[in-house]
Design a protein around this motif. Structure first.
Motif, PDB file in Angstrom:
ATOM      1  N   CYS A  13       0.825  -1.220   0.000  1.00  0.00           N
ATOM      2  CA  CYS A  13       0.000   0.000   0.000  1.00  0.00           C
ATOM      3  C   CYS A  13       0.857   1.268   0.000  1.00  0.00           C
ATOM      4  CB  CYS A  13      -0.892   0.044   1.244  1.00  0.00           C
ATOM      5  SG  CYS A  13      -1.977  -1.350   1.426  1.00  0.00           S
ATOM      6  N   GLN A  14       2.109   1.168   0.431  1.00  0.00           N
ATOM      7  CA  GLN A  14       2.970   2.346   0.609  1.00  0.00           C
ATOM      8  C   GLN A  14       3.659   2.710  -0.703  1.00  0.00           C
ATOM      9  OE1 GLN A  14       4.105   5.390   1.682  1.00  0.00           O
ATOM     10  NE2 GLN A  14       4.077   4.514   3.741  1.00  0.00           N
ATOM     11  N   HIS A  15       3.493   3.949  -1.127  1.00  0.00           N
ATOM     12  CA  HIS A  15       4.123   4.413  -2.363  1.00  0.00           C
ATOM     13  C   HIS A  15       5.169   5.484  -2.116  1.00  0.00           C
ATOM     14  CE1 HIS A  15       1.450   2.488  -5.457  1.00  0.00           C
ATOM     15  NE2 HIS A  15       0.801   2.243  -4.342  1.00  0.00           N
ATOM     16  N   THR A  29      -3.281   3.994  -8.993  1.00  0.00           N
ATOM     17  CA  THR A  29      -3.762   2.712  -8.481  1.00  0.00           C
ATOM     18  C   THR A  29      -5.135   2.870  -7.844  1.00  0.00           C
ATOM     19  OG1 THR A  29      -1.483   2.057  -8.045  1.00  0.00           O
ATOM     20  CG2 THR A  29      -3.175   0.774  -6.961  1.00  0.00           C
ATOM     21  N   LEU A  30      -5.292   3.892  -7.029  1.00  0.00           N
ATOM     22  CA  LEU A  30      -6.569   4.146  -6.370  1.00  0.00           C
ATOM     23  C   LEU A  30      -7.658   4.486  -7.377  1.00  0.00           C
ATOM     24  CD1 LEU A  30      -8.312   4.650  -3.832  1.00  0.00           C
ATOM     25  CD2 LEU A  30      -7.415   6.986  -3.814  1.00  0.00           C
ATOM     26  N   VAL A  31      -7.379   5.411  -8.295  1.00  0.00           N
ATOM     27  CA  VAL A  31      -8.377   5.822  -9.280  1.00  0.00           C
ATOM     28  C   VAL A  31      -8.786   4.645 -10.158  1.00  0.00           C
ATOM     29  CG1 VAL A  31      -8.746   7.277 -11.330  1.00  0.00           C
ATOM     30  CG2 VAL A  31      -7.760   8.258  -9.255  1.00  0.00           C
ATOM     31  N   ASP A  45     -16.918   4.742  -0.221  1.00  0.00           N
ATOM     32  CA  ASP A  45     -16.697   5.880   0.658  1.00  0.00           C
ATOM     33  C   ASP A  45     -15.218   5.877   0.990  1.00  0.00           C
ATOM     34  OD1 ASP A  45     -19.388   6.355   0.567  1.00  0.00           O
ATOM     35  OD2 ASP A  45     -19.775   5.922   2.674  1.00  0.00           O
ATOM     36  N   LEU A  46     -14.641   7.060   1.090  1.00  0.00           N
ATOM     37  CA  LEU A  46     -13.221   7.116   1.422  1.00  0.00           C
ATOM     38  C   LEU A  46     -12.935   8.305   2.319  1.00  0.00           C
ATOM     39  CD1 LEU A  46     -11.548   9.380  -0.554  1.00  0.00           C
ATOM     40  CD2 LEU A  46     -12.180   7.682  -2.216  1.00  0.00           C
ATOM     41  N   ALA A  47     -11.859   8.159   3.057  1.00  0.00           N
ATOM     42  CA  ALA A  47     -11.373   9.230   3.925  1.00  0.00           C
ATOM     43  C   ALA A  47      -9.912   9.478   3.564  1.00  0.00           C
ATOM     44  CB  ALA A  47     -11.495   8.832   5.390  1.00  0.00           C
ATOM     45  N   VAL A  48      -9.586  10.744   3.378  1.00  0.00           N
ATOM     46  CA  VAL A  48      -8.217  11.146   3.066  1.00  0.00           C
ATOM     47  C   VAL A  48      -7.624  11.728   4.340  1.00  0.00           C
ATOM     48  CG1 VAL A  48      -6.762  12.594   1.608  1.00  0.00           C
ATOM     49  CG2 VAL A  48      -8.882  11.619   0.681  1.00  0.00           C
ATOM     50  N   SER A 133      -6.492   0.473   2.017  1.00  0.00           N
ATOM     51  CA  SER A 133      -5.723   1.688   2.287  1.00  0.00           C
ATOM     52  C   SER A 133      -4.663   1.879   1.220  1.00  0.00           C
ATOM     53  CB  SER A 133      -5.084   1.636   3.674  1.00  0.00           C
ATOM     54  OG  SER A 133      -4.220   0.534   3.776  1.00  0.00           O
ATOM     55  N   ARG A 134      -4.275   3.120   1.066  1.00  0.00           N
ATOM     56  CA  ARG A 134      -3.162   3.522   0.203  1.00  0.00           C
ATOM     57  C   ARG A 134      -2.382   4.561   0.981  1.00  0.00           C
ATOM     58  NH1 ARG A 134      -2.791  -0.224  -3.469  1.00  0.00           N
ATOM     59  NH2 ARG A 134      -4.789  -0.659  -4.424  1.00  0.00           N
ATOM     60  N   LEU A 135      -1.056   4.466   0.913  1.00  0.00           N
ATOM     61  CA  LEU A 135      -0.193   5.383   1.645  1.00  0.00           C
ATOM     62  C   LEU A 135       0.808   6.040   0.708  1.00  0.00           C
ATOM     63  CD1 LEU A 135       0.632   2.952   4.574  1.00  0.00           C
ATOM     64  CD2 LEU A 135      -0.702   5.046   4.800  1.00  0.00           C
ATOM     65  N   PHE A 136       1.055   7.306   0.974  1.00  0.00           N
ATOM     66  CA  PHE A 136       2.210   7.985   0.394  1.00  0.00           C
ATOM     67  C   PHE A 136       2.869   8.702   1.550  1.00  0.00           C
ATOM     68  CE2 PHE A 136       4.670  11.360  -1.454  1.00  0.00           C
ATOM     69  CZ  PHE A 136       5.378  10.667  -2.409  1.00  0.00           C
ATOM     70  N   ALA A 137       3.916   8.087   2.098  1.00  0.00           N
ATOM     71  CA  ALA A 137       4.575   8.582   3.317  1.00  0.00           C
ATOM     72  C   ALA A 137       3.523   8.663   4.411  1.00  0.00           C
ATOM     73  CB  ALA A 137       5.293   9.897   3.070  1.00  0.00           C
TER      74      ALA A 137
END
Length: 168
Positions: A13-15, A29-31, A45-48, A133-137
């Motif tokens: 998940c970490q980019h 990836t998310l889009v 539904d998503l939370a940023v 989940s998706r992570l960027f830092a």
């Protein structure tokens, strides 16, 4: 990073701060996943989230325990502990300098090792949620396909779980 890459320790998940990954790969990836879901007529539904001052709030003892768990031990762990220990900071405003204060948390920003230490610290975040989940830092998106009201409740519970994870 070689240890993390060789042993496939870091979550997929970490980019952030990783070879062949970027903010763009995270978003694409998310889009892509969301568009495919929309084409099937599904709702997400998503939370940023952006954890405030995340790099500054990393507790050294928790980070060292996680590094040990990921197989960073012996001289390397001792060296990292020494790298994090006995740091102090002070503030200079209009020529006036404060007394030094000990730094007991945070990874040194601007250092080569800082981003890698932060990735190790945040690596277990996806394990604390049931949603995707998706992570960027330290930026995080958690999201969930909504098929019933229980899916919405699960996403809300995931937000509560992340608040607890951050406070540990």
């Amino acid at each position: 990073m070689r240890h993390f890459d060789r042993n496939e320790i870091l979550t997929d998940c970490q980019h952030g701060f990783r070879k062949k990954r970027s903010c763009e790969t995270q978003i694409l990836t998310l889009v892509d996943e969301l568009v495919k879901s929309l084409e099937r007529g599904k709702q997400h539904d998503l939370a940023v989230l952006d954890f405030s001052k995340a790099f500054d709030k990393v507790p050294h003892s928790r980070l060292l325990a996680k590094l040990n768990h990921y197989g960073i031990r012996g001289n390397t762990l001792t060296w990292i502990q020494a790298f994090l220990s006995n740091r102090s900071q002070r503030v200079i405003v209009d020529g006036a300098t404060s007394e030094p204060a000990p730094v007991t948390s945070g990874v040194p920003q601007g250092s080569v090792l800082g981003p890698t230490l932060f990735l190790a610290f945040i690596n277990d975040l996806p394990l604390h949620v049931q949603s995707r989940s998706r992570l960027f830092a330290d930026d995080c998106v958690i999201y969930r396909e909504i098929n019933s009201s229980s899916d919405s409740l699960t996403l809300q519970q995931d937000l509560h779980s992340l608040a607890k994870w951050e406070q540990q």
